[in-house]
Design an enzyme around this catalytic site. Structure first.
Site, PDB file in Angstrom:
ATOM      1  N   LYS A  77      13.004 136.090  90.577  1.00  0.00           N
ATOM      2  CA  LYS A  77      12.446 137.103  91.474  1.00  0.00           C
ATOM      3  C   LYS A  77      13.605 137.733  92.250  1.00  0.00           C
ATOM      4  O   LYS A  77      14.538 137.027  92.650  1.00  0.00           O
ATOM      5  CB  LYS A  77      11.455 136.428  92.426  1.00  0.00           C
ATOM      6  CG  LYS A  77      10.716 137.379  93.355  1.00  0.00           C
ATOM      7  CD  LYS A  77       9.704 136.619  94.225  1.00  0.00           C
ATOM      8  CE  LYS A  77       8.920 137.550  95.142  1.00  0.00           C
ATOM      9  NZ  LYS A  77       7.926 136.844  95.968  1.00  0.00           N
ATOM     10  N   SER A 152       3.137 138.750  96.014  1.00  0.00           N
ATOM     11  CA  SER A 152       4.288 139.620  95.846  1.00  0.00           C
ATOM     12  C   SER A 152       5.113 139.319  94.586  1.00  0.00           C
ATOM     13  O   SER A 152       5.862 140.179  94.157  1.00  0.00           O
ATOM     14  CB  SER A 152       5.192 139.501  97.073  1.00  0.00           C
ATOM     15  OG  SER A 152       5.777 138.215  97.131  1.00  0.00           O
ATOM     16  N   SER A 176       1.821 134.351  97.326  1.00  0.00           N
ATOM     17  CA  SER A 176       2.618 135.224  96.452  1.00  0.00           C
ATOM     18  C   SER A 176       3.050 134.623  95.110  1.00  0.00           C
ATOM     19  O   SER A 176       3.546 135.338  94.253  1.00  0.00           O
ATOM     20  CB  SER A 176       3.865 135.711  97.187  1.00  0.00           C
ATOM     21  OG  SER A 176       3.521 136.721  98.086  1.00  0.00           O
TER      22      SER A 176
END
Lengths: 488, 95
Positions: A77, A152, A176
């Site tokens: 990420k 997210s 997330s």
């Protein structure tokens, strides 16, 4: 081909010399090149570095004694700092930021032999539940390109669901990892707060943030968590506690397992779980019963307050953390600032997106003079009550099961103009972060062709138990190996 | 709870955010809605509840006061928007 193989399988093939890391890495880089235009799941693809790392891994494999994950390509990420590679956090603020160091998660995984394919898209500074707040544009859900992948960690979830990467890292502040895992039909685990180091992970809400793996299965997540977890003296909230082998107990039988079902989560309240999602969850619970588990109704009386409490604590901590972005030392700087204040306010105003600015303002308000007791202090008191609810529940049960989300993935644009309805999509995941306990989401079926995720929530440091409970289910079902049509 | 336009301007100033006048009204509306959501907290009496500061009963870990990081000033300056002679440049503060 290779994309239908789990990390566990790929690792065995690498160790046996049936495939080289360079071959595998090239294979996944090609898949990204050919398919990511549809998804937008990557912000940066690290072709050169990945191939160089793969070559090193092949040498380590040849030399023998290479750790289990050696040569397996994984995506990070874009919230994790990566030395020499752009680390944007999906913000215009860090569009030009080349990190001068690695996050501990990146260092640990590199030491475990993982090859980094690239950096995945996300909501800006991890603030969002749909991946629509990214400066680099929305990510699409591989199961329906009109739908959001969740957020997210939406880029990581979409990339794994489409098998553009065998696995990825994510972070979870209010859901997330688990919400996008549920929306994309993959497996993701948010460990206990402090289990995985936060060093080099760009901070959003420091008392809630926690990194974890997102993969195809619980057994893959166990392997990845083995590499990610551990004490780190560079993170002051890292827990000094030995890391067990998360793969060791995967096959333990579930006889006598007591599963708690929070009655508040299964109540037919407005904004609660939709009927089809509920039916699918109930089928999964029946399967657990058939495996020898016992279902017990429990109460989490303060759970309804999780969302309000979170929207004080998270913005308050975010407004503090994001004060470091000042246009002076790194990141975006506005053109021709007329004085220092103009430099600060215009750099921040021009480079932060709307949702980030909104949360900074909510947090600034909550922490401003005269309001601290009414907001932050009150929220932290309620947080204690929410945490106590879980403590009481774990006296009666071993794990808690619940939906991960009230509905399957919504459409792009559907909630982006209404922050409150977006916030409520995390209604089942947020309490876990407030209590600091571990939880995961596993795929348990499809509703109208879209994946449904079920949450398994454990007591502090019970990651191994959660992975075991998930793995036993995945041995009997094939939801986790089902691929979206376009990415088969 | 309703946040007025003037209050948004005040908050933005405290937060060092330059917000366009055209956007102030929409921030005011959204911030008011968020504070309405947050106001649900008032439904529970928390008198006497100790605020949670950490999920576990832990004490802050301390370390010896010794140098642990290498001097990497050049690396850090290389990613700054404006530097000169090892210093970070900002607009003139004193006339």
């Amino acid at each position: 081909m290779y994309h239908t193989k789990s990390v566990t399988e790929l690792s065995a093939m690498l160790q046996a010399g049936e495939v080289s890391s360079v071959e595998l890495t090239r294979y996944f880089l090609d898949r990204i090149k050919n398919s990511d235009e549809k998804l937008n799941s990557f912000i940066t693809v690290c072709e050169e570095q990945a191939l160089a790392q793969a070559k090193e891994c092949d040498e380590r494999l040849k030399a023998g004694n290479a750790p289990a994950l050696t040569g397996v390509p994984v995506a990070h990420k874009d919230i994790f700092c990566t030395d020499g590679v752009k680390t944007s956090c999906a913000s215009k603020m860090l569009d030009n930021f080349i990190s001068p160091y690695d996050a501990t998660v990146v260092t640990n995984m590199r030491a475990a032999g993982v090859v980094m394919l690239g950096k995945t898209n996300m909501d800006e500074f991890a603030m969002g539940s749909s991946n629509e707040t990214s400066y680099y544009g929305a990510v699409k859900n591989p199961w329906n390109l009109k739908a959001v992948p969740g957020g997210s960690s939406g880029g990581s979830a979409a990339a794994v669901a489409a098998r553009l990467a065998p696995a990825a890292t994510g972070t979870d502040t209010g859901g997330s990892i688990r919400q996008p895992a549920a929306f994309c039909g993959i497996t993701g685990i948010k460990p206990t707060y402090g289990r995985v180091s936060r060093f080099g992970m760009i901070a959003f809400a420091s008392s809630l943030d926690q990194a974890g793996p997102m993969g195809q299965s619980a057994s893959d997540c166990a392997l990845l968590l083995n590499a990610m977890a551990g004490f780190d003296e560079k993170d002051s909230t890292s827990i000094e506690k030995a890391v067990p082998d998360y793969s060791a107990d995967l096959d333990k039988p579930l006889d006598g397992l007591r599963i708690g079902l929070p009655k508040e989560y299964f109540a037919h309240a407005e904004g609660g779980m939709n009927a089809e999602v509920e039916a699918i969850i109930k089928t999964a619970l029946d399967q657990y019963k058939a495996m020898g588990a016992e279902l017990v109704e429990i109460e989490l009386p303060n759970s309804a307050l999780s969302v309000p409490v979170y929207y004080v604590v998270a913005p308050a901590e975010c407004s503090t953390n994001l004060s470091r972005f000042d246009g002076v030392r790194y990141g975006y700087r506005c053109e021709d600032p007329k004085d220092l204040n103009d430099l600060y306010t215009r750099s921040r105003g021009e480079a932060f997106g709307e949702e980030v600015q909104r949360r900074i303002m909510v947090g600034t308000y909550a922490l401003s003079s005269g309001y601290y007791d009414a907001y932050y202090l009150k929220a932290q008191q309620l947080r204690q009550l929410i945490s106590d609810d879980f403590k009481n529940a774990y006296e009666k049960v071993d794990v808690i099961m619940a939906p991960a989300t009230p509905e399957t993935a919504f459409n792009i644009g559907e909630k982006s103009d209404d922050p409150i309805s977006m916030y409520l999509s995390d209604i089942y995941t947020i309490a876990v972060n407030l209590a600091g306990i571990p939880a995961m989401s596993i795929p348990v079926g499809f509703s109208d062709g879209m994946p449904v995720g079920m949450q398994i929530i454990g007591n502090h440091f019970e990651e191994a138990r959660l992975l075991n409970v998930a793995h036993k289910y995945q041995q009997q079902t094939d939801w986790h190996t089902t691929l979206p049509e376009e990415f088969k | 709870m309703s946040i007025e336009v003037d209050e948004v301007k005040k908050i933005a100033k405290l937060a060092c955010l330059n917000v366009d006048d055209a956007d102030i009204q929409s921030y005011a509306t959204n911030l008011s809605n968020i504070l309405d959501l947050v106001a649900q907290m008032d439904a529970v009496d928390t008198t006497g509840v100790t605020p949670m500061s950490h999920p576990f009963d832990v004490v802050q870990r301390l370390r010896e006061d010794v140098v642990t990081d290498l001097d990497r000033r050049e690396d850090f300056q290389a990613i700054a928007p404006a530097v000169e002679d090892g210093l970070y440049l900002v607009p003139k503060v004193l006339e």
